[in-house]
Scaffold this motif. Structure first.
Motif, PDB file in Angstrom:
ATOM      1  N   ASP A 161     -30.481  23.691  11.063  1.00 27.24           N
ATOM      2  CA  ASP A 161     -29.268  24.441  10.785  1.00 27.24           C
ATOM      3  C   ASP A 161     -28.146  23.450  10.548  1.00 27.24           C
ATOM      4  O   ASP A 161     -28.155  22.338  11.091  1.00 27.24           O
ATOM      5  CB  ASP A 161     -28.932  25.355  11.979  1.00 27.24           C
ATOM      6  CG  ASP A 161     -27.892  26.416  11.632  1.00 27.24           C
ATOM      7  OD1 ASP A 161     -27.518  26.507  10.441  1.00 27.24           O
ATOM      8  OD2 ASP A 161     -27.446  27.145  12.539  1.00 27.24           O
ATOM      9  N   ASP A 162     -27.182  23.846   9.720  1.00 27.05           N
ATOM     10  CA  ASP A 162     -26.030  22.971   9.466  1.00 27.05           C
ATOM     11  C   ASP A 162     -25.275  22.693  10.772  1.00 27.05           C
ATOM     12  O   ASP A 162     -25.344  23.473  11.726  1.00 27.05           O
ATOM     13  CB  ASP A 162     -25.064  23.628   8.493  1.00 27.05           C
ATOM     14  CG  ASP A 162     -25.570  23.566   7.058  1.00 27.05           C
ATOM     15  OD1 ASP A 162     -26.762  23.280   6.873  1.00 27.05           O
ATOM     16  OD2 ASP A 162     -24.777  23.814   6.150  1.00 27.05           O
ATOM     17  N   THR A 163     -24.547  21.598  10.792  1.00 27.54           N
ATOM     18  CA  THR A 163     -23.717  21.261  11.947  1.00 27.54           C
ATOM     19  C   THR A 163     -22.379  20.751  11.486  1.00 27.54           C
ATOM     20  O   THR A 163     -22.286  19.821  10.688  1.00 27.54           O
ATOM     21  CB  THR A 163     -24.386  20.166  12.822  1.00 27.54           C
ATOM     22  OG1 THR A 163     -25.653  20.653  13.291  1.00 27.54           O
ATOM     23  CG2 THR A 163     -23.501  19.803  13.998  1.00 27.54           C
ATOM     24  N   ASP A 206     -21.590  26.524   7.109  1.00 29.78           N
ATOM     25  CA  ASP A 206     -20.725  25.998   8.167  1.00 29.78           C
ATOM     26  C   ASP A 206     -19.481  25.361   7.550  1.00 29.78           C
ATOM     27  O   ASP A 206     -19.564  24.729   6.496  1.00 29.78           O
ATOM     28  CB  ASP A 206     -21.463  24.947   9.003  1.00 29.78           C
ATOM     29  CG  ASP A 206     -22.537  25.571   9.888  1.00 29.78           C
ATOM     30  OD1 ASP A 206     -22.901  26.727   9.617  1.00 29.78           O
ATOM     31  OD2 ASP A 206     -22.996  24.909  10.823  1.00 29.78           O
ATOM     32  N   TRP A 207     -18.331  25.494   8.235  1.00 30.04           N
ATOM     33  CA  TRP A 207     -17.103  24.906   7.710  1.00 30.04           C
ATOM     34  C   TRP A 207     -16.151  24.562   8.855  1.00 30.04           C
ATOM     35  O   TRP A 207     -16.315  25.007   9.989  1.00 30.04           O
ATOM     36  CB  TRP A 207     -16.408  25.861   6.739  1.00 30.04           C
ATOM     37  CG  TRP A 207     -16.169  27.242   7.256  1.00 30.04           C
ATOM     38  CD1 TRP A 207     -17.002  28.312   7.176  1.00 30.04           C
ATOM     39  CD2 TRP A 207     -15.000  27.707   7.955  1.00 30.04           C
ATOM     40  NE1 TRP A 207     -16.444  29.401   7.756  1.00 30.04           N
ATOM     41  CE2 TRP A 207     -15.212  29.071   8.247  1.00 30.04           C
ATOM     42  CE3 TRP A 207     -13.808  27.111   8.349  1.00 30.04           C
ATOM     43  CZ2 TRP A 207     -14.283  29.849   8.919  1.00 30.04           C
ATOM     44  CZ3 TRP A 207     -12.870  27.879   9.027  1.00 30.04           C
ATOM     45  CH2 TRP A 207     -13.109  29.232   9.309  1.00 30.04           C
ATOM     46  N   TYR A 208     -15.181  23.714   8.537  1.00 30.00           N
ATOM     47  CA  TYR A 208     -14.124  23.373   9.489  1.00 30.00           C
ATOM     48  C   TYR A 208     -12.808  23.327   8.732  1.00 30.00           C
ATOM     49  O   TYR A 208     -12.768  23.254   7.502  1.00 30.00           O
ATOM     50  CB  TYR A 208     -14.410  22.023  10.164  1.00 30.00           C
ATOM     51  CG  TYR A 208     -14.483  20.865   9.210  1.00 30.00           C
ATOM     52  CD1 TYR A 208     -13.334  20.196   8.797  1.00 30.00           C
ATOM     53  CD2 TYR A 208     -15.706  20.431   8.713  1.00 30.00           C
ATOM     54  CE1 TYR A 208     -13.391  19.137   7.905  1.00 30.00           C
ATOM     55  CE2 TYR A 208     -15.788  19.376   7.822  1.00 30.00           C
ATOM     56  CZ  TYR A 208     -14.620  18.737   7.424  1.00 30.00           C
ATOM     57  OH  TYR A 208     -14.686  17.698   6.539  1.00 30.00           O
ATOM     58  N   THR A 262     -20.192  23.931  15.351  1.00 32.65           N
ATOM     59  CA  THR A 262     -20.999  25.093  15.001  1.00 32.65           C
ATOM     60  C   THR A 262     -22.316  25.050  15.762  1.00 32.65           C
ATOM     61  O   THR A 262     -22.670  24.037  16.383  1.00 32.65           O
ATOM     62  CB  THR A 262     -21.256  25.147  13.485  1.00 32.65           C
ATOM     63  OG1 THR A 262     -21.818  23.899  13.048  1.00 32.65           O
ATOM     64  CG2 THR A 262     -19.949  25.402  12.740  1.00 32.65           C
ATOM     65  N   TYR A 274     -19.781  16.608   9.150  1.00 30.44           N
ATOM     66  CA  TYR A 274     -20.592  17.711   8.648  1.00 30.44           C
ATOM     67  C   TYR A 274     -21.982  17.170   8.347  1.00 30.44           C
ATOM     68  O   TYR A 274     -22.124  16.196   7.609  1.00 30.44           O
ATOM     69  CB  TYR A 274     -19.983  18.333   7.386  1.00 30.44           C
ATOM     70  CG  TYR A 274     -20.888  19.384   6.779  1.00 30.44           C
ATOM     71  CD1 TYR A 274     -20.999  20.640   7.358  1.00 30.44           C
ATOM     72  CD2 TYR A 274     -21.665  19.088   5.653  1.00 30.44           C
ATOM     73  CE1 TYR A 274     -21.856  21.584   6.826  1.00 30.44           C
ATOM     74  CE2 TYR A 274     -22.521  20.033   5.117  1.00 30.44           C
ATOM     75  CZ  TYR A 274     -22.615  21.281   5.709  1.00 30.44           C
ATOM     76  OH  TYR A 274     -23.468  22.212   5.194  1.00 30.44           O
ATOM     77  N   CYS A 301     -26.443  25.874   4.488  1.00 30.06           N
ATOM     78  CA  CYS A 301     -25.819  27.058   5.073  1.00 30.06           C
ATOM     79  C   CYS A 301     -24.323  27.062   4.814  1.00 30.06           C
ATOM     80  O   CYS A 301     -23.825  26.343   3.966  1.00 30.06           O
ATOM     81  CB  CYS A 301     -26.129  27.126   6.562  1.00 30.06           C
ATOM     82  SG  CYS A 301     -27.906  27.037   6.916  1.00 30.06           S
ATOM     83  N   ASP A 356     -18.909  29.813  10.695  1.00 29.48           N
ATOM     84  CA  ASP A 356     -20.304  29.800  10.277  1.00 29.48           C
ATOM     85  C   ASP A 356     -20.601  31.093   9.529  1.00 29.48           C
ATOM     86  O   ASP A 356     -20.401  32.187  10.059  1.00 29.48           O
ATOM     87  CB  ASP A 356     -21.211  29.677  11.507  1.00 29.48           C
ATOM     88  CG  ASP A 356     -22.666  29.436  11.137  1.00 29.48           C
ATOM     89  OD1 ASP A 356     -22.985  29.437   9.939  1.00 29.48           O
ATOM     90  OD2 ASP A 356     -23.488  29.256  12.054  1.00 29.48           O
ATOM     91  N   HIS A 412     -17.977  33.080  18.061  1.00 28.09           N
ATOM     92  CA  HIS A 412     -18.383  31.686  17.844  1.00 28.09           C
ATOM     93  C   HIS A 412     -18.543  30.966  19.188  1.00 28.09           C
ATOM     94  O   HIS A 412     -17.878  31.322  20.165  1.00 28.09           O
ATOM     95  CB  HIS A 412     -17.326  30.975  17.000  1.00 28.09           C
ATOM     96  CG  HIS A 412     -17.837  29.753  16.314  1.00 28.09           C
ATOM     97  ND1 HIS A 412     -18.523  29.803  15.125  1.00 28.09           N
ATOM     98  CD2 HIS A 412     -17.784  28.451  16.654  1.00 28.09           C
ATOM     99  CE1 HIS A 412     -18.858  28.578  14.759  1.00 28.09           C
ATOM    100  NE2 HIS A 412     -18.431  27.747  15.679  1.00 28.09           N
TER     101      HIS A 412
END
Length: 409
Positions: free
Chosen positions: A400-402, A213-215, A351, A201, A211, A232, A302
């Motif tokens: 942006d988050d990744t 974003d999640w997993y 993401t 992450y 932001c 996301d 997505h």
């Protein structure tokens, strides 16, 4: 007249306002004639030198903030890729003809990014208007009115600067809290037993860009199976992090009892319908059956997971894509698709911060991901994940988050 007939270098030099180009290291790459004339500097005194070497703060004014304020603006542009118009600045300039003497000057600066084909900021356009004479124009014979106006404008500028600084600190604190919240809610790497998986992450650069974003990785009941998901949430800061946690937890629970990924997303969609801030959130989930070597998947708006087969063939899992969560007034049944693999294949979920760039078609980013995954497929998941992030994310970090999950099958 077409573009090839225009001498843009001559246009730049002839611009009626002060304009300079800075590198990401804040070194002058070029400056037009008006910039040099008003600043009272020659090209040799400017080009190739750091901006604050050419224009330091007035050492005789302990309250001078020109360097700090301009530096903060330029760094914001580099971090966010967004134009930044500064408040009126008092920024004294050393007199080149009288060493040790400083001229009181007022400026209205605007800084803007210049991007390359990959969406990376490669130059900063630094446009400045000097307003010193405007401030003094209405002064009486004794200068009293001028001094009053100067003092008032200077006070207002300092107040704005102080407010900006307080906002910056507040946003930085919010970013720290949001990141801590995200980290606490995201699953641990060892949550899927002995399966070889790597998770990464990377938060966005800039204080305002935390932001949602999640997993998620979960063991599934009934055989040697796991569920792998990413999602996301639209938005920034603590609100997005809170919604992210709710959706991740809901999908994690639904996956453990659902017959397949589509049913899990159906449940998540109904839940998102009553969660404020979940509008237009996206998610994709995959159910991996290691015994039968199958992957079943479903996506709610997505980017598609990428499956790199042992022989190097790349397959994007894009045959079961539907609109984002809560996009329809009434939740609808989601599509579902499946594929097979042989031992040694690699699956990656991610993401959009990994593949999307400003002013670039997403297909270019997907192709870049496929090429990187294929080239590094022989590496262990941990090293493969690091290699992909190193090659695909901009050197200064993405805006942006990744999130990235890599699973060796």
């Amino acid at each position: 007249m077409n573009d090839t007939a225009i001498e843009y270098a001559s246009v730049f030099q002839s611009l009626p306002g002060m304009v300079a180009l800075l590198t990401p290291d804040l070194v002058y790459a070029d400056a037009n004639e008006e910039f040099l004339r008003v600043a009272g500097r020659s090209r040799d005194q400017v080009i190739g030198r750091h901006v604050f070497e050419v224009f330091p703060d007035n050492p005789n004014d302990p309250a001078a903030t020109g360097v700090r304020n301009l530096g903060a603006s330029l760094c914001r542009v580099l971090a966010t890729g967004e134009r930044d118009a500064m408040a009126l600045q008092r920024y004294d300039v050393a007199d080149p003809d009288r060493p040790g003497q400083w001229r009181e000057r007022y400026w209205s600066p605007v800084n803007a990014p210049v991007f390359d084909a990959d969406g990376k900021v490669v130059l900063l356009v630094h446009r400045v208007e000097e307003v010193t004479e405007l401030i003094r124009a209405r002064g009486g014979p004794d200068g009293t009115r001028t001094r009053v106006l100067e003092a008032e404008l200077y006070t207002r500028a300092r107040e704005l600067q102080d407010l900006n600084e307080r906002l910056r600190r507040a946003h930085a604190r919010e970013r720290e809290v949001a990141l801590a919240l995200q980290e606490a809610m995201l699953p641990a790497r060892g949550q899927v037993g002995d399966h070889r998986a790597a998770v990464r992450y990377r938060p966005a650069v800039g204080a305002l860009n935390v932001c949602g974003d999640w997993y998620d990785l979960v063991d599934l009941v009934g055989g040697n199976r796991i569920g792998v998901s990413v999602g996301d949430v639209v938005g920034h800061g603590l609100a997005a992090a809170g919604v992210m946690g709710q959706l991740r937890s809901a999908l994690s629970a639904a996956s453990r009892v659902a017959e397949g990924p589509a049913q899990a997303l159906n449940v998540l969609g109904r839940y998102a319908h009553v969660v404020d801030g979940a509008e237009s959130a996206t998610a994709v989930t995959t159910f991996i059956d290691f015994e039968h070597r199958t992957i079943t998947y479903s996506s709610a708006g997505h980017p598609p997971p990428v499956l790199v087969h042992a022989d190097g063939r790349v397959e994007f899992l894009d045959r079961a894509t539907d609109p984002p969560l809560d996009a329809a007034p009434q939740p609808l049944a989601r599509p579902q698709a499946g594929t097979t693999y042989t031992e040694g294949a690699t699956l990656a979920l991610y993401t959009d911060g990994l593949v999307e760039r400003r002013r670039e078609d997403i297909d270019i980013g997907l192709a870049r991901l496929a090429e990187s995954m294929c080239r590094h497929r022989a590496q262990a998941p941990e090293r493969l994940a690091d290699a992909v992030l190193l090659e695909l994310l901009p050197p200064g970090g993405a805006t942006d988050d990744t999130a990235l999950v890599v699973v060796r099958l």
